[in-house]
Structure formats: structure tokens, C-alpha cells
Enzyme design. Structure first.
Site, short mmCIF file in Angstrom:
data_model
loop_
_atom_site.label_atom_id
_atom_site.label_comp_id
_atom_site.label_asym_id
_atom_site.label_seq_id
_atom_site.Cartn_x
_atom_site.Cartn_y
_atom_site.Cartn_z
N LYS A 10 39.74 63.61 36.56
CA LYS A 10 38.87 62.42 36.67
C LYS A 10 38.48 62.28 37.86
O LYS A 10 38.91 62.42 38.85
CB LYS A 10 39.27 61.20 35.76
CG LYS A 10 40.38 60.66 36.45
CD LYS A 10 40.30 59.70 37.61
CE LYS A 10 41.34 59.21 38.37
NZ LYS A 10 41.01 58.38 39.68
N ALA A 96 48.37 65.43 43.53
CA ALA A 96 48.23 64.26 44.42
C ALA A 96 47.13 64.21 45.21
O ALA A 96 46.86 64.11 46.26
CB ALA A 96 49.50 64.26 45.68
N ALA A 97 45.98 64.39 44.33
CA ALA A 97 44.73 64.32 44.74
C ALA A 97 43.74 63.13 44.56
O ALA A 97 42.64 63.25 45.20
CB ALA A 97 44.00 65.80 44.27
N GLY A 102 48.38 64.65 37.11
CA GLY A 102 49.61 64.49 36.41
C GLY A 102 49.32 63.69 34.92
O GLY A 102 49.97 63.79 33.91
N SER A 104 46.56 63.33 33.27
CA SER A 104 45.82 64.07 32.43
C SER A 104 46.72 65.22 31.62
O SER A 104 46.64 65.33 30.50
CB SER A 104 44.67 64.79 33.06
OG SER A 104 43.60 65.44 32.01
N ASP A 136 46.75 55.52 34.48
CA ASP A 136 45.55 56.37 34.17
C ASP A 136 45.85 57.34 32.91
O ASP A 136 44.81 57.81 32.42
CB ASP A 136 45.32 57.46 35.28
CG ASP A 136 44.76 56.87 36.35
OD1 ASP A 136 43.88 55.84 36.29
OD2 ASP A 136 44.62 57.39 37.66
#
Length: 289
Positions: A10, A96-97, A102, A104, A136
Site C-alpha cells: 500500500k 521496513a519500507a 508485513g 499485508s 495496517d
């Protein structure tokens, strides 16, 4: 039996933080949408009741720190499932972006195990469980495009945005979301126009959508990591219609409609950033099989 599930990344088209809550979380208001960059999750049953994570990516934890592991564990416990599962994570989304990789993976695991174990849970029920794993995860259960409020778990669906290219560039650094929020001074931020973003999307107005992008976490991350600012500036220079950091970073994305300009930006960024992607917005909700 084996099952393959897609776990799309996302981006945040708009991210506002309103205040710190009494539970320690921050009250947020964000417009999120899914993009065509996805991990692939392969699930296969085990008879011994164990949850086993496999991945070729050395940055993906294979124990209880993994959100997909937590998702399987939660479903097993709540639905009293005796069986175990092998979870193979083919990692395409950078770790870690700021792209909810993680989260998703956890959401895809919830949807996939619902089918594999024949649990009969609705997407709403899965999203409720997802909220217990991470902020999320609820959004990622549904996918599509949504306004997320609360700590990110209250989801209100909106229309898919006008279609365009999304160019992503992730520098070789990791960003701690906790550190970013710790350094955020909510009283000093310039709040993005979240309502304007929703109106632009629902009107199908690409130009207005580009004008309304905003992320209050950007200022904090840019101070901590100047290389993120460099990518932003380069993307603008190469001609992106809108440029923004996603989530707490460090990934920066640019929006563009024309193929020729997409290629120019993509090729230009490849010169000084290893992880560069050109993908489409998906923006449409996921449905249960």
C-alpha cells in the site's frame, strides 16, 4: 492442499496525525490505496499443529516476530484449529519500507487460512482480528482504497483513484516507525488536506489528487535521513506529477500518467537507488474466494 495468496503493498496518498491517545497510540487520518507490487504467500497444511515460516529473504523473521506467524497463531486460537501450516513468503515488497509488507502478509495469511481451514469468516471478521496484530492489517485485509482513522484500524472504503503509474524508490536504510512517531511534534505539523484528497479521488480528478498529497511524518524522517529528501528532489526534477514519502518511510513514490515520463523517472532513479519499481495503482477491494 496448497493455496497461493497475493499480498499487495500500500501507499499513503495522505497521512495526518491528529493527537496522541491515552492508550499510547496516535490518532491518525489517512487515505491508503493498494498498488501492484505484491508478496506471494503459499500456505500448506501441517498435521502436527505447528506454524512454520519459510522465506529466502534473510530480513524476514521466521518466528513469532513475523506478522504472518501471528495471524496464523491468532486464527488457530480463536477458531480452535488443531492443524498447523507452512507459510512460504515470496518477498517482493521491500522490508521496513513504509509499504505495509508485513501487514499485508498477515492479512493474506488471514484470508488464505480462512479458506484453507474452511472457517467461513467474513472479511469484516478477519479485519477485526487483523486489528489485534497491527494497525495496517485491517486495511490490508480489504485492500482497495480507504480512509483509515483511529489508530488505522477504522476503515471507510472510497472509490478507486484515477489510474496512473506509481514509481517507488527505497534507499538502503531502515526507518523505525516508533522513532518517527517519538520525534513527531503534533502541535507543530502542517496538516494535509485529507478531505480534498477524498473529493479528488471520488471525482476522478487526477490533477487535484496530485495537489492534495501530504504526509506529516515526512518532515521527521527527512531530518533523520537526508537521503530520503534527495530521492524526493530527484523524482520532482525528473518530472513526477506528485512526490511523497509513504508511511514512516523511507520509500518515496511519484505519480505519473504518461508511459514516457514513467520510463524517464524510473531510469533516472536507477542511477543512484537500487530498489526502484514502476507499478500501477490497484485501488480495487479484495473479495473472498
Amino acid at each position: 492442499m496448497k493455496l497461493m495468496v497475493k499480498a499487495p503493498a500500500k501507499i499513503n496518498l495522505s497521512l495526518d496525525v491528529l493527537h496522541k491517545r491515552t492508550d499510547g497510540y496516535h490518532e491518525v487520518k489517512m487515505v491508503m490505496t493498494t498498488i501492484d507490487l505484491a508478496d506471494r504467500i503459499e500456505l500448506s497444511e501441517r498435521e502436527d499443529g505447528r506454524i512454520v515460516i519459510y522465506s529466502h529473504n534473510r530480513f524476514v523473521p521466521d518466528d513469532q516476530r513475523n506478522l504472518a506467524y501471528q495471524a496464523a497463531q491468532l486464527l488457530k486460537k480463536r477458531c480452535k484449529v488443531d492443524k498447523g501450516v507452512n507459510i512460504l513468503i515470496d518477498k517482493q515488497i521491500p522490508v521496513a519500507a513504509g509499504l505495509a509488507g508485513g501487514s499485508s502478509d498477515a492479512a493474506a495469511t488471514l484470508r488464505g487460512l480462512n479458506q484453507l481451514w474452511d472457517l467461513g469468516l467474513s472479511l469484516d471478521m478477519l479485519a477485526e482480528l487483523g486489528a489485534e496484530i497491527g494497525s495496517d492489517v485491517s486495511f490490508c485485509v480489504y485492500g482497495g482504497t480507504a480512509l483509515a482513522t483511529g489508530r488505522g484500524e477504522v476503515i471507510e472504503h472510497i472509490e478507486a483513484p484515477p489510474n496512473c503509474w506509481v514509481i517507488l524508490a527505497k534507499p538502503e536504510i531502515g526507518v523505525s516507525t516508533a522513532d518517527v512517531y517519538r520525534n513527531l511534534k503534533v502541535q507543530n505539523v502542517s496538516h494535509p488536506n485529507v478531505e480534498g484528497m477524498i473529493e479528488a479521488i471520488e471525482a476522478g480528478n487526477y490533477r487535484e489528487m496530485c495537489k492534495c498529497v501530504g504526509n506529516v511524518l515526512e518532515e521527521v524522517t527527512l531530518k533523520m535521513h537526508p537521503e530520503v529528501l534527495l530521492i524526493k528532489e530527484q523524482m520532482k526534477r525528473f518530472g513526477a506529477d506528485a512526490v511523497l514519502m509513504s508511511g514512516s518511510g523511507p520509500t518515496v513514490f511519484g505519480l505519473v500518467q504518461h508511459d514516457s515520463r514513467m520510463h524517464r523517472i524510473y531510469n533516472g532513479l536507477r542511477g543512484f537507488c537500487d530498489k526502484v519499481y514502476a507499478v500501477r495503482l490497484i485501488g480495487e477491494r479484495i473479495t473472498l474466494e
